[in-house]
Write a protein that holds these residues in place. Structure first.
Motif, PDB file in Angstrom:
ATOM      1  N   ARG A 151      71.056  66.411  31.569  1.00 56.93           N
ATOM      2  CA  ARG A 151      71.545  67.183  30.417  1.00 56.93           C
ATOM      3  C   ARG A 151      71.246  68.672  30.610  1.00 56.93           C
ATOM      4  O   ARG A 151      72.095  69.524  30.353  1.00 56.93           O
ATOM      5  N   GLU A 152      70.032  68.985  31.059  1.00 57.07           N
ATOM      6  CA  GLU A 152      69.674  70.378  31.312  1.00 57.07           C
ATOM      7  C   GLU A 152      70.615  70.997  32.345  1.00 57.07           C
ATOM      8  O   GLU A 152      71.007  72.163  32.227  1.00 57.07           O
ATOM      9  N   HIS A 153      70.981  70.206  33.351  1.00 56.84           N
ATOM     10  CA  HIS A 153      71.907  70.708  34.364  1.00 56.84           C
ATOM     11  C   HIS A 153      73.270  71.004  33.743  1.00 56.84           C
ATOM     12  O   HIS A 153      73.885  72.047  34.031  1.00 56.84           O
ATOM     13  N   GLY A 154      73.746  70.106  32.891  1.00 55.53           N
ATOM     14  CA  GLY A 154      75.013  70.340  32.220  1.00 55.53           C
ATOM     15  C   GLY A 154      74.989  71.605  31.384  1.00 55.53           C
ATOM     16  O   GLY A 154      75.935  72.406  31.404  1.00 55.53           O
ATOM     17  N   GLU A 155      73.902  71.818  30.658  1.00 57.65           N
ATOM     18  CA  GLU A 155      73.783  73.006  29.824  1.00 57.65           C
ATOM     19  C   GLU A 155      73.735  74.273  30.679  1.00 57.65           C
ATOM     20  O   GLU A 155      74.323  75.299  30.325  1.00 57.65           O
ATOM     21  N   ALA A 156      73.045  74.194  31.824  1.00 56.57           N
ATOM     22  CA  ALA A 156      72.966  75.349  32.715  1.00 56.57           C
ATOM     23  C   ALA A 156      74.327  75.657  33.339  1.00 56.57           C
ATOM     24  O   ALA A 156      74.716  76.825  33.478  1.00 56.57           O
ATOM     25  N   LEU A 157      75.068  74.613  33.706  1.00 59.63           N
ATOM     26  CA  LEU A 157      76.409  74.827  34.248  1.00 59.63           C
ATOM     27  C   LEU A 157      77.319  75.494  33.220  1.00 59.63           C
ATOM     28  O   LEU A 157      78.128  76.370  33.564  1.00 59.63           O
ATOM     29  N   ALA A 158      77.195  75.091  31.969  1.00 62.01           N
ATOM     30  CA  ALA A 158      78.001  75.720  30.913  1.00 62.01           C
ATOM     31  C   ALA A 158      77.670  77.202  30.797  1.00 62.01           C
ATOM     32  O   ALA A 158      78.567  78.045  30.653  1.00 62.01           O
ATOM     33  N   ARG A 159      76.389  77.544  30.869  1.00 60.26           N
ATOM     34  CA  ARG A 159      76.006  78.950  30.799  1.00 60.26           C
ATOM     35  C   ARG A 159      76.538  79.735  32.001  1.00 60.26           C
ATOM     36  O   ARG A 159      76.803  80.936  31.899  1.00 60.26           O
ATOM     37  N   LEU A 163      59.602  71.128  41.184  1.00 58.73           N
ATOM     38  CA  LEU A 163      60.920  71.573  40.737  1.00 58.73           C
ATOM     39  C   LEU A 163      60.958  71.826  39.238  1.00 58.73           C
ATOM     40  O   LEU A 163      61.650  72.745  38.771  1.00 58.73           O
ATOM     41  N   ALA A 164      60.219  71.032  38.474  1.00 59.45           N
ATOM     42  CA  ALA A 164      60.134  71.273  37.029  1.00 59.45           C
ATOM     43  C   ALA A 164      59.476  72.618  36.757  1.00 59.45           C
ATOM     44  O   ALA A 164      59.880  73.354  35.841  1.00 59.45           O
ATOM     45  N   ASN A 165      58.461  72.966  37.549  1.00 63.39           N
ATOM     46  CA  ASN A 165      57.823  74.279  37.404  1.00 63.39           C
ATOM     47  C   ASN A 165      58.828  75.399  37.659  1.00 63.39           C
ATOM     48  O   ASN A 165      58.885  76.382  36.917  1.00 63.39           O
ATOM     49  N   VAL A 166      59.618  75.241  38.727  1.00 69.15           N
ATOM     50  CA  VAL A 166      60.610  76.268  39.059  1.00 69.15           C
ATOM     51  C   VAL A 166      61.655  76.371  37.957  1.00 69.15           C
ATOM     52  O   VAL A 166      62.029  77.473  37.522  1.00 69.15           O
ATOM     53  N   SER A 167      62.128  75.226  37.489  1.00 66.67           N
ATOM     54  CA  SER A 167      63.142  75.215  36.439  1.00 66.67           C
ATOM     55  C   SER A 167      62.635  75.877  35.161  1.00 66.67           C
ATOM     56  O   SER A 167      63.357  76.639  34.508  1.00 66.67           O
ATOM     57  N   THR A 168      61.398  75.613  34.819  1.00 67.90           N
ATOM     58  CA  THR A 168      60.806  76.232  33.629  1.00 67.90           C
ATOM     59  C   THR A 168      60.684  77.738  33.813  1.00 67.90           C
ATOM     60  O   THR A 168      60.999  78.525  32.908  1.00 67.90           O
ATOM     61  N   TRP A 169      60.231  78.160  34.991  1.00 66.25           N
ATOM     62  CA  TRP A 169      60.118  79.593  35.287  1.00 66.25           C
ATOM     63  C   TRP A 169      61.471  80.280  35.158  1.00 66.25           C
ATOM     64  O   TRP A 169      61.560  81.442  34.730  1.00 66.25           O
ATOM     65  N   ALA A 170      62.531  79.567  35.516  1.00 72.89           N
ATOM     66  CA  ALA A 170      63.865  80.169  35.589  1.00 72.89           C
ATOM     67  C   ALA A 170      64.675  80.019  34.308  1.00 72.89           C
ATOM     68  O   ALA A 170      65.902  80.130  34.339  1.00 72.89           O
ATOM     69  N   ARG A 171      64.048  79.779  33.182  1.00 75.75           N
ATOM     70  CA  ARG A 171      64.798  79.626  31.932  1.00 75.75           C
ATOM     71  C   ARG A 171      65.446  80.925  31.465  1.00 75.75           C
ATOM     72  O   ARG A 171      66.395  80.888  30.687  1.00 75.75           O
ATOM     73  N   ARG A 172      64.952  82.061  31.912  1.00 77.58           N
ATOM     74  CA  ARG A 172      65.553  83.331  31.509  1.00 77.58           C
ATOM     75  C   ARG A 172      66.969  83.441  32.044  1.00 77.58           C
ATOM     76  O   ARG A 172      67.292  82.925  33.121  1.00 77.58           O
ATOM     77  N   ALA A 173      67.822  84.126  31.309  1.00 80.07           N
ATOM     78  CA  ALA A 173      69.237  84.240  31.678  1.00 80.07           C
ATOM     79  C   ALA A 173      69.428  84.849  33.058  1.00 80.07           C
ATOM     80  O   ALA A 173      70.329  84.464  33.812  1.00 80.07           O
ATOM     81  N   ASP A 174      68.571  85.807  33.436  1.00 79.47           N
ATOM     82  CA  ASP A 174      68.739  86.474  34.727  1.00 79.47           C
ATOM     83  C   ASP A 174      68.216  85.637  35.891  1.00 79.47           C
ATOM     84  O   ASP A 174      68.280  86.066  37.044  1.00 79.47           O
ATOM     85  N   ARG A 175      67.724  84.445  35.592  1.00 80.74           N
ATOM     86  CA  ARG A 175      67.236  83.554  36.647  1.00 80.74           C
ATOM     87  C   ARG A 175      68.062  82.269  36.719  1.00 80.74           C
ATOM     88  O   ARG A 175      67.626  81.255  37.261  1.00 80.74           O
ATOM     89  N   LEU A 176      69.282  82.329  36.196  1.00 76.87           N
ATOM     90  CA  LEU A 176      70.097  81.125  36.073  1.00 76.87           C
ATOM     91  C   LEU A 176      70.395  80.482  37.426  1.00 76.87           C
ATOM     92  O   LEU A 176      70.385  79.257  37.551  1.00 76.87           O
ATOM     93  N   ARG A 177      70.653  81.280  38.444  1.00 74.18           N
ATOM     94  CA  ARG A 177      70.961  80.698  39.748  1.00 74.18           C
ATOM     95  C   ARG A 177      69.794  79.853  40.255  1.00 74.18           C
ATOM     96  O   ARG A 177      69.985  78.759  40.794  1.00 74.18           O
ATOM     97  N   THR A 178      68.590  80.355  40.059  1.00 68.86           N
ATOM     98  CA  THR A 178      67.407  79.599  40.480  1.00 68.86           C
ATOM     99  C   THR A 178      67.270  78.320  39.672  1.00 68.86           C
ATOM    100  O   THR A 178      66.955  77.251  40.216  1.00 68.86           O
ATOM    101  N   ARG A 179      67.512  78.406  38.372  1.00 67.55           N
ATOM    102  CA  ARG A 179      67.416  77.206  37.535  1.00 67.55           C
ATOM    103  C   ARG A 179      68.427  76.155  37.986  1.00 67.55           C
ATOM    104  O   ARG A 179      68.115  74.961  38.023  1.00 67.55           O
ATOM    105  N   LEU A 180      69.620  76.587  38.356  1.00 71.05           N
ATOM    106  CA  LEU A 180      70.644  75.638  38.788  1.00 71.05           C
ATOM    107  C   LEU A 180      70.204  74.885  40.035  1.00 71.05           C
ATOM    108  O   LEU A 180      70.301  73.654  40.091  1.00 71.05           O
ATOM    109  N   TRP A 181      69.709  75.604  41.055  1.00 70.04           N
ATOM    110  CA  TRP A 181      69.343  74.863  42.266  1.00 70.04           C
ATOM    111  C   TRP A 181      68.115  73.984  42.044  1.00 70.04           C
ATOM    112  O   TRP A 181      67.997  72.909  42.641  1.00 70.04           O
TER     113      TRP A 181
END
Length: 277
Positions: A228-236, A193-211
């Motif tokens: 904290r990362e989840h909170g920041e992603a929710l804000a975005r 999941l950390a790999n997926v989250s890192t891959w999804a740091r781009r703005a156009d991959r936000l939905r993937t980063r959230l899940w």
């Protein structure tokens, strides 16, 4: 979602089915995924690999057989290009494409081996993931030669032997049994999941980063920083109330050991709440 409930139940058990957890994770990317059909692909692979499996073989011989079948005949392996492809982290896609990240390819090896009672285990090293074959209690002993009690193989490289020198280069010291102990399902899923989250740091991959972050929070032992990362992603994503809740929860968890981080998180939570007005 039902898949998340099942995922949480599996990862709560260190011995839970890694393959099923991976496939339930993949349901986030493909809600129509047939998990049982994907598991059937692993069963079919095990039948093929098991047909010529040497009986009473030492770990090195088992490794050679797995390399010849999974890495050779079946063609499982990886390349640098696979790192920028989400499919490389989704087990259903890896089983079809036979390409993936080291940790997913190792998962294929471990799951096929489990179906054949071959003692194979996933092992996370800094920057890489490999498979150990043999008695994990004897990991760290000299592992070269046909009679070694424990050997390392690299599914990303098609199953070639992973020599002690390579492990040394990643660890910075001679590998010990502690370094080479098997990874359980929760720990492995957190890394996937950390790999997926890192891959999804781009703005156009936000939905993937959230899940990816939301599933991570369901896994026992999830690092506090993920909240904290989840909170920041929710804000975005514009969910300012959810962002504030997550940032405040993070602050409560870390304030004793990291008061400055807690203070900053609370400030960010207030900013998020102010945007609700």
């Amino acid at each position: 979602m039902k898949s998340r409930e099942e995922f949480a139940a599996i990862v709560a058990d260190p011995a839970g089915s890694l393959a099923r957890a991976c496939l339930l994770m993949a349901c986030e990317a493909d809600p129509d995924l047939d998990v049982d059909a994907a598991l059937g692909r692993l069963d079919a692979l095990a039948e093929i690999v098991g047909a010529g499996l040497p009986g009473e073989a030492r770990p090195a011989a088992l490794g050679r057989h797995l390399r010849a079948t999974l890495g050779g005949d079946a063609g499982f392996g990886g390349s640098q290009a696979d790192y920028d492809d989400l499919r490389s982290s989704l087990l259903n896609e890896v089983l079809v494409r036979r390409r993936g990240l080291p940790i997913l390819l190792s998962t294929v090896w471990v799951e096929v081996s489990a179906r054949l009672d071959v003692p194979a285990h996933g092992i996370g090293l800094p920057g890489h993931f490999v498979v150990g074959i043999g008695d994990p209690e004897r990991a760290g002993e000299p592992a070269e030669g046909p009679d070694a009690p424990f050997v390392l193989v690299d599914p990303f490289a098609g199953g070639t032997a992973f020599p002690t020198a390579s492990a040394y280069a990643l660890l910075g010291h001679e590998p010990t049994a502690r370094d080479l102990r098997p990874w359980d399902t929760p720990r492995t899923m957190l890394r996937i999941l950390a790999n997926v989250s890192t891959w999804a740091r781009r703005a156009d991959r936000l939905r993937t980063r959230l899940w990816a972050l939301e599933l991570s929070l369901l896994v026992p032992g999830c690092p506090a920083a993920v909240r904290r990362e989840h909170g920041e992603a929710l804000a975005r994503a514009g969910d300012f109330a959810g962002a504030a809740d997550q940032l405040e929860a993070y602050a409560i968890r870390v304030e004793e050991d990291h008061p400055l981080a807690a203070k900053t998180a609370r400030q960010d939570a207030r900013v998020a709440r102010s945007r609700l007005n």
